[in-house]
Design a protein around this motif. Structure first.
Motif, PDB file in Angstrom:
ATOM      1  N   ARG A  14       0.877  -1.058  -0.143  1.00  0.00           N
ATOM      2  CA  ARG A  14      -0.148  -0.040  -0.125  1.00  0.00           C
ATOM      3  C   ARG A  14       1.001   1.167  -0.182  1.00  0.00           C
ATOM      4  O   ARG A  14       0.778   2.085  -0.908  1.00  0.00           O
ATOM      5  CB  ARG A  14      -0.805   0.142   1.357  1.00  0.00           C
ATOM      6  N   GLY A  53      -1.394  -5.752   0.325  1.00  0.00           N
ATOM      7  CA  GLY A  53      -0.784  -6.400   1.568  1.00  0.00           C
ATOM      8  C   GLY A  53       0.830  -6.406   1.613  1.00  0.00           C
ATOM      9  O   GLY A  53       1.459  -5.740   0.893  1.00  0.00           O
ATOM     10  N   PRO A  54       1.174  -6.954   2.691  1.00  0.00           N
ATOM     11  CA  PRO A  54       2.652  -6.962   2.820  1.00  0.00           C
ATOM     12  C   PRO A  54       3.604  -7.850   1.913  1.00  0.00           C
ATOM     13  O   PRO A  54       2.888  -8.986   1.535  1.00  0.00           O
ATOM     14  CB  PRO A  54       2.913  -7.559   4.024  1.00  0.00           C
ATOM     15  N   SER A 113      -2.350  -7.751  -4.452  1.00  0.00           N
ATOM     16  CA  SER A 113      -3.250  -8.614  -3.781  1.00  0.00           C
ATOM     17  C   SER A 113      -3.343  -7.818  -2.498  1.00  0.00           C
ATOM     18  O   SER A 113      -2.190  -7.594  -1.827  1.00  0.00           O
ATOM     19  CB  SER A 113      -2.964  -9.891  -3.783  1.00  0.00           C
ATOM     20  N   ASP A 114      -4.399  -8.077  -1.766  1.00  0.00           N
ATOM     21  CA  ASP A 114      -4.857  -7.646  -0.294  1.00  0.00           C
ATOM     22  C   ASP A 114      -4.011  -8.458   0.470  1.00  0.00           C
ATOM     23  O   ASP A 114      -3.301  -8.150   1.787  1.00  0.00           O
ATOM     24  CB  ASP A 114      -6.365  -7.738   0.037  1.00  0.00           C
ATOM     25  N   GLN A 115      -3.792  -9.911  -0.195  1.00  0.00           N
ATOM     26  CA  GLN A 115      -2.949 -10.795   0.881  1.00  0.00           C
ATOM     27  C   GLN A 115      -1.234 -10.626   0.779  1.00  0.00           C
ATOM     28  O   GLN A 115      -0.576 -11.054   1.326  1.00  0.00           O
ATOM     29  CB  GLN A 115      -3.099 -12.238   0.176  1.00  0.00           C
ATOM     30  N   GLY A 116      -1.028  -9.463  -0.165  1.00  0.00           N
ATOM     31  CA  GLY A 116       0.310  -9.209  -0.298  1.00  0.00           C
ATOM     32  C   GLY A 116       1.080  -9.823  -1.248  1.00  0.00           C
ATOM     33  O   GLY A 116       0.611 -10.430  -2.279  1.00  0.00           O
ATOM     34  N   ARG A 159      -9.776  -1.952  -1.263  1.00  0.00           N
ATOM     35  CA  ARG A 159      -9.061  -3.138  -1.181  1.00  0.00           C
ATOM     36  C   ARG A 159      -8.915  -3.614  -2.589  1.00  0.00           C
ATOM     37  O   ARG A 159      -9.699  -3.056  -3.533  1.00  0.00           O
ATOM     38  CB  ARG A 159      -9.876  -4.166  -0.428  1.00  0.00           C
ATOM     39  N   CYS A 160      -7.808  -4.319  -2.867  1.00  0.00           N
ATOM     40  CA  CYS A 160      -7.619  -4.765  -4.178  1.00  0.00           C
ATOM     41  C   CYS A 160      -9.254  -5.541  -4.781  1.00  0.00           C
ATOM     42  O   CYS A 160      -9.268  -5.250  -5.923  1.00  0.00           O
ATOM     43  CB  CYS A 160      -6.694  -6.045  -3.995  1.00  0.00           C
ATOM     44  N   VAL A 171      -0.332 -13.335  -5.267  1.00  0.00           N
ATOM     45  CA  VAL A 171       0.594 -13.468  -4.077  1.00  0.00           C
ATOM     46  C   VAL A 171       1.918 -14.035  -4.442  1.00  0.00           C
ATOM     47  O   VAL A 171       2.973 -13.817  -3.924  1.00  0.00           O
ATOM     48  CB  VAL A 171      -0.061 -14.038  -2.899  1.00  0.00           C
TER      49      VAL A 171
END
Ligand code: EPU
Length: 292
Positions: free
Chosen positions: A2, A11-12, A51-54, A255-256, A287
């Motif tokens: 982000r 995400g990370p 992705s939101d999951q990184g 969010r993504c 991811v």
């Protein structure tokens, strides 16, 4: 991610590494290889949806040696009164390069003013705006292979198209030799001001990834999305810009998934209405998807 993307989404990552020299870059590639980890170079973080999951891998940002502009470069084989060569590192922001070329009274890039990208990203995507494309000034590029070997690719080794380059995804752009044309400084300044004004008037200012879709041949994705009545349509905190329908703006905390759903909705509605299947211009990074 982000914090490292213009859309402010993602995400990370497992690791985020800034590299300043070729030696450091080679070492990072060796490390990711030995850990069987994927990697991804992110320029200015524009044109990307993480992705939101990184990202399960190493994100690489180039800086230091990669952020230099050198020149005019004196190369016997290329120099002529109507062409001047500059070398620009892959991490140089486009606006900085354009400012320098304007100071040196060199034309060829002035219409690209305002694109929130780096030289590396502009080559890979063949960035363009208002009638100019970055590939028009590329004379050769220096790249690193995943095994650390550095290669020079001539213009004739590459092909470019609309938001397209033939450059293999696993090659990391290090720098480029650019061929520019002497021009009146006043004319360049005026063109930069004109493009800035056009951009401010027609494109949104909020956090975005630039245009989401490529233009279909002979038409504008923005016009089609607009005519499908989708301006202002929001999912979560992601909204189709009212200023220009080919932009999705993050209103804060999107969010993504919100953006992705909007993309799918736009494709569905535009295809239903006009029979045209829009193709994403932005890169959606999964991811475990890396290597370029
Ligand atoms: N239009 C609408 N509604 C909209 C947006 C556009 O009707 O919501 C109409 C405009 O009125 C105009 C036509 O569509 O008649 C074209 O619009 P515009 O001049 O804004 O250009 P574009 O084709 O939508 C392209 C690039 C931009 C680039 C501009 C300026 C693509 C996908 N987009 O936009 O690039 O800045 O031209 O050269 O090629 C990008 O690639 O990320 C990007 C923003």
């Amino acid at each position: 991610m982000r914090q490292h993307t213009t859309l402010r989404i993602g995400g990370p990552a497992t690791a985020f590494v800034t590299v300043f020299t070729q030696t450091q870059l080679r070492a990072i590639l060796r490390r990711t290889e030995s850990r069987r980890e994927v990697w991804k170079v992110v320029g200015a973080g524009s044109n990307l949806l993480f992705s939101d999951q990184g990202f399960f891998g190493t994100v690489i940002r180039l800086a230091g040696d990669f952020a230099r502009i050198e020149g005019p470069v004196d190369l016997d084989r290329e120099n002529s009164p109507d062409r001047v060569l500059l070398r620009a590192g892959a991490a140089v922001p486009l606006n900085e390069l354009i400012r320098r070329t304007e100071e040196l009274s060199l034309g060829g890039l002035e219409s690209l003013w305002g694109i929130p990208g780096t030289v590396g990203g502009a080559i890979r995507m063949n960035a363009g705006a208002f009638g100019q494309e970055f590939s028009e000034v590329v004379s050769e590029i220096e790249v690193m292979r995943p095994d650390g070997k550095v290669l020079i690719l001539n213009r004739s080794d590459l092909s470019f198209g609309y938001r397209y380059s033939s450059l293999a995804p696993e090659l990391i752009i290090l720098s480029a030799l650019l061929r520019l044309v002497p021009a009146e400084r006043q004319t360049l300044r005026a063109r930069i001001a004109e493009c800035r004004e056009l951009r401010q008037r027609t494109q949104p200012r909020g956090a975005s990834a630039g245009c989401i879709f490529k233009n279909p041949e002979g038409d504008s994705a923005g016009r089609l999305i607009d005519e499908a009545g989708l301006k202002g349509k929001a999912i979560g905190k992601a909204v189709i810009a009212t200023e220009h329908a080919n932009f999705i703006v993050n209103q804060g905390g999107a969010r993504c998934r919100d953006v992705y759903e909007l993309i799918e909705l736009v494709k569905l509605k535009v295809e239903e209405r006009f029979g045209v299947l829009l193709e994403e211009e932005i890169e959606i990074v999964g991811v475990t998807q890396g290597g370029g």
